[in-house]
Write a protein that holds these residues in place. Structure first.
Motif, PDB file in Angstrom:
ATOM      1  N   ASN A  58       0.809  -1.215   0.000  1.00  0.00           N
ATOM      2  CA  ASN A  58       0.000   0.000   0.000  1.00  0.00           C
ATOM      3  C   ASN A  58       0.847   1.273   0.000  1.00  0.00           C
ATOM      4  OD1 ASN A  58      -2.597   1.182   0.064  1.00  0.00           O
ATOM      5  ND2 ASN A  58      -2.366   1.644   2.239  1.00  0.00           N
ATOM      6  N   LEU A  59       2.180   1.117   0.072  1.00  0.00           N
ATOM      7  CA  LEU A  59       3.034   2.309   0.161  1.00  0.00           C
ATOM      8  C   LEU A  59       2.876   3.195  -1.072  1.00  0.00           C
ATOM      9  CD1 LEU A  59       6.283   0.829   1.734  1.00  0.00           C
ATOM     10  CD2 LEU A  59       4.748   2.493   2.779  1.00  0.00           C
ATOM     11  N   MET A  60       2.696   2.545  -2.227  1.00  0.00           N
ATOM     12  CA  MET A  60       2.563   3.300  -3.465  1.00  0.00           C
ATOM     13  C   MET A  60       1.290   4.155  -3.439  1.00  0.00           C
ATOM     14  SD  MET A  60       3.010   1.702  -7.165  1.00  0.00           S
ATOM     15  CE  MET A  60       2.361   2.504  -8.603  1.00  0.00           C
ATOM     16  N   ASN A  61       0.184   3.557  -2.967  1.00  0.00           N
ATOM     17  CA  ASN A  61      -1.062   4.329  -2.859  1.00  0.00           C
ATOM     18  C   ASN A  61      -0.876   5.518  -1.922  1.00  0.00           C
ATOM     19  OD1 ASN A  61      -2.768   2.732  -4.498  1.00  0.00           O
ATOM     20  ND2 ASN A  61      -2.941   1.235  -2.857  1.00  0.00           N
ATOM     21  N   LEU A  62      -0.173   5.276  -0.821  1.00  0.00           N
ATOM     22  CA  LEU A  62      -0.024   6.336   0.182  1.00  0.00           C
ATOM     23  C   LEU A  62       0.862   7.468  -0.316  1.00  0.00           C
ATOM     24  CD1 LEU A  62       0.410   4.300   3.503  1.00  0.00           C
ATOM     25  CD2 LEU A  62      -1.635   5.424   2.614  1.00  0.00           C
ATOM     26  N   PHE A  63       2.014   7.104  -0.891  1.00  0.00           N
ATOM     27  CA  PHE A  63       2.963   8.163  -1.242  1.00  0.00           C
ATOM     28  C   PHE A  63       2.721   8.754  -2.627  1.00  0.00           C
ATOM     29  CE2 PHE A  63       5.270   6.185   2.351  1.00  0.00           C
ATOM     30  CZ  PHE A  63       5.204   7.303   3.180  1.00  0.00           C
ATOM     31  N   ALA A  64       1.709   8.228  -3.343  1.00  0.00           N
ATOM     32  CA  ALA A  64       1.266   8.917  -4.559  1.00  0.00           C
ATOM     33  C   ALA A  64       0.086   9.823  -4.206  1.00  0.00           C
ATOM     34  CB  ALA A  64       0.859   7.911  -5.620  1.00  0.00           C
ATOM     35  N   SER A  65      -0.269   9.873  -2.934  1.00  0.00           N
ATOM     36  CA  SER A  65      -1.318  10.780  -2.449  1.00  0.00           C
ATOM     37  C   SER A  65      -0.616  11.997  -1.816  1.00  0.00           C
ATOM     38  CB  SER A  65      -2.171  10.052  -1.398  1.00  0.00           C
ATOM     39  OG  SER A  65      -1.535  10.083  -0.138  1.00  0.00           O
ATOM     40  N   PRO A  66      -1.379  12.986  -1.360  1.00  0.00           N
ATOM     41  CA  PRO A  66      -0.706  14.159  -0.761  1.00  0.00           C
ATOM     42  C   PRO A  66      -0.037  13.877   0.590  1.00  0.00           C
ATOM     43  CG  PRO A  66      -2.986  14.664  -1.373  1.00  0.00           C
ATOM     44  CD  PRO A  66      -2.834  13.188  -1.483  1.00  0.00           C
ATOM     45  N   LEU A  67      -0.170  12.665   1.100  1.00  0.00           N
ATOM     46  CA  LEU A  67       0.428  12.327   2.397  1.00  0.00           C
ATOM     47  C   LEU A  67       1.939  12.608   2.395  1.00  0.00           C
ATOM     48  CD1 LEU A  67      -0.338  10.659   5.117  1.00  0.00           C
ATOM     49  CD2 LEU A  67       0.908   8.809   4.004  1.00  0.00           C
ATOM     50  N   THR A  68       2.405  13.270   3.458  1.00  0.00           N
ATOM     51  CA  THR A  68       3.845  13.561   3.552  1.00  0.00           C
ATOM     52  C   THR A  68       4.518  12.508   4.451  1.00  0.00           C
ATOM     53  OG1 THR A  68       3.607  14.932   5.512  1.00  0.00           O
ATOM     54  CG2 THR A  68       3.391  16.051   3.380  1.00  0.00           C
TER      55      THR A  68
END
Lengths: 263, 243
Positions: A88-98
């Motif tokens: 899920n890291l890709m989903n998270l870090f392709a989002s605005p999440l810093t």
């Protein structure tokens, strides 16, 4: 730092606990088992070593505090591993999440786990052994506070290493904290260590907390000096580890390994 | 002419000695569907990952809505989303829980209504309460598409979005994408190994080979330029050349 992004990630982890027995066991079962086994060992030793005063108090107090540190570290590292396992890291870090918000969410999960474990162990120690963890008085608060931060230090370090070296390094999530245990002087005083190791242990904030705890429980005086050392070391180490996390994150983005880290 | 919503300029990515993407420049205009075509290893996925901020380019720049991705990442990614056949979502959560987490992550309001809308749009009612682990690959693809649509992005990156869908659902997804483009001005970067789909969907196509752009234009222009019968023949010719 946006609160809604941190809370989204916390909600994602809390959803896991709704229907996952292994995850609930991680919070309740293992700390409970730790307490039962070590509690009986303590009672047995206390029976045959009556010359050591306050044996049960020292040992159970140390065990509960050590578990808080351990769960604090696990709260950070396992939250990261959950994302790795779920790819899920890709989903998270392709989002605005810093990266900072990601860390904040893992810290929130760490606080959640420590709270659950503390309550379980505190109640069980009282029920089974008549041990009251509050015997340390108000000093308990700075002790716990410092141990939780030491857990974050080790947790962020471990997370950075897993992110850098990939899933094959995930064993560190369970083993890294035990590297620190001998120099944390959890169950024995600092002065039993060889002189060269005492110098290293002195730089470990957890060692100061356990030294301070023994001082308070034996009526040996105020732990302020130890707490000052622990606080100072924790502050410096936490800043260093967060910097390491950011550096590792940037390295993984440069090397393209952030999108492959779970493979 | 309207300003591009995305501008990649001289984008290069090296991994040691290997050059995955080599001096690639292109733009996406508002409401445009740009196809990214190329054989395996041509640099499509690396390009997409750089556009999503997951990989740092060795050199070159990416501007989205006039903002530099290197410095305005949060503001840009708030308006961008992606879906791929090859990504996953947390398996222990239900479909609905996953969508709620995504909606919260992007700071959406009125989440219940938005989740309902996207579930209806992608015909996911029958499995909305199912644990993600139990989804078929086609249902999983619809979930990743739903998470992309849910946040109402202005740019969508789609990596083989219909690869594991049956022809009926794939057709519905393509129709939905065209409808979103028409009604919301959605811009899309699209990759697929289905040449008929690429011809149907793309306003313009960029053909990548060994990290470089070797052809750019409409499907008809590319077919004509290479003197082939159709896009599939162009693909086969270029793919075999690159091996």
């Amino acid at each position: 730092m946006k609160f809604h992004r941190v809370s989204a990630l916390v909600a994602r982890h809390l959803y896991l606990y709704r229907r996952s027995l292994p995850r609930i066991m991680e919070i309740f079962y293992w700390p409970f088992l730790d307490l039962v086994i070590w509690g009986f060992i303590t009672l047995y030793l206390a029976k045959y070593q009556p010359q050591v005063p306050g044996f049960v108090t020292f040992f159970l107090g140390a065990l509960i505090l050590w578990d808080m540190l351990f769960r604090s570290q696990q709260g950070i590292t396992i939250s990261f591993l959950e994302e790795l396992w779920a790819r899920n890291l890709m989903n998270l870090f392709a989002s605005p999440l810093t990266p900072g918000e990601f860390l904040a969410a893992t810290i929130a999960m760490s606080i959640f786990k420590v709270t659950c474990v503390s309550v379980v162990m505190g109640i069980c120690a009282w029920l089974f052994y008549g041990y009251n963890v509050l015997v340390m008085g108000l000093w308990l608060l700075p002790f716990v506070f410092n141990l939780v931060i030491t857990g974050w230090v080790i947790g962020v370090l471990t997370t950075s290493l897993i992110m850098r070296f990939g899933q094959e390094a995930e064993i560190l999530a369970w083993s890294m904290v035990f590297l620190f245990q001998p120099i944390s002087c959890v169950f024995y005083p600092l002065d039993v260590l060889p002189a060269w190791l005492q110098g290293i242990a002195w730089m470990n904030p957890a060692a100061h907390v356990f030294e301070g705890m023994r001082g308070v429980l034996s009526g040996g005086g105020s732990p302020v000096v130890h707490l000052a050392w622990a606080g100072g070391l924790n502050g410096a180490l936490l800043i260093a580890m967060i910097a390491l996390f950011y550096k590792t994150f940037a390295y993984c983005k440069r090397e393209g390994s952030l999108v492959r880290v779970g493979e | 002419m309207t300003a591009p919503v995305l501008q990649a300029t001289n984008l290069t990515k090296r991994f040691g000695e290997f050059v995955a993407v080599n001096d690639v420049s292109f733009t996406i205009r508002p409401g445009e569907i740009l196809g990214l075509l190329g054989p395996n290893g041509a640099g499509k996925t690396t390009t997409m990952h750089m556009l999503l901020g997951l990989i740092t380019p060795t050199s070159g720049s990416i501007h989205v809505f006039g903002m530099d991705l290197a410095t305005q990442r949060e503001r840009i990614l708030q308006q961008v989303n992606f879906s791929s056949t090859y990504i996953s979502m947390p398996m222990a959560l239900t479909v609905e829980e996953n969508l709620w987490v995504v909606a919260r992550l992007y700071g959406m309001t009125d989440i219940a209504r938005r989740v309902d809308d996207v579930v209806k749009k992608l015909e996911m009612e029958e499995f909305r309460r199912k644990i993600t682990r139990k989804l078929s690959s086609g249902q999983m693809t619809r979930l990743t598409l739903a998470k992309a649509f849910l946040t109402e992005p202005k740019i969508l990156f789609l990596d083989e979005p219909t690869a594991s869908l049956d022809p009926d659902i794939a057709h519905k997804i393509r129709t939905l994408l065209k409808e979103e483009r028409r009604s919301a001005g959605l811009s899309i970067l699209y990759t697929s190994h289905n040449m008929r789909e690429m011809e149907e969907m793309s306003d313009r196509i960029i053909f990548l080979q060994r990290g470089r752009i070797v052809a750019e234009g409409t499907a008809q222009e590319i077919v004509a330029r290479f003197g082939q019968a159709d896009l599939e023949d162009v693909f086969l010719k270029l793919a075999r050349e690159s091996r």
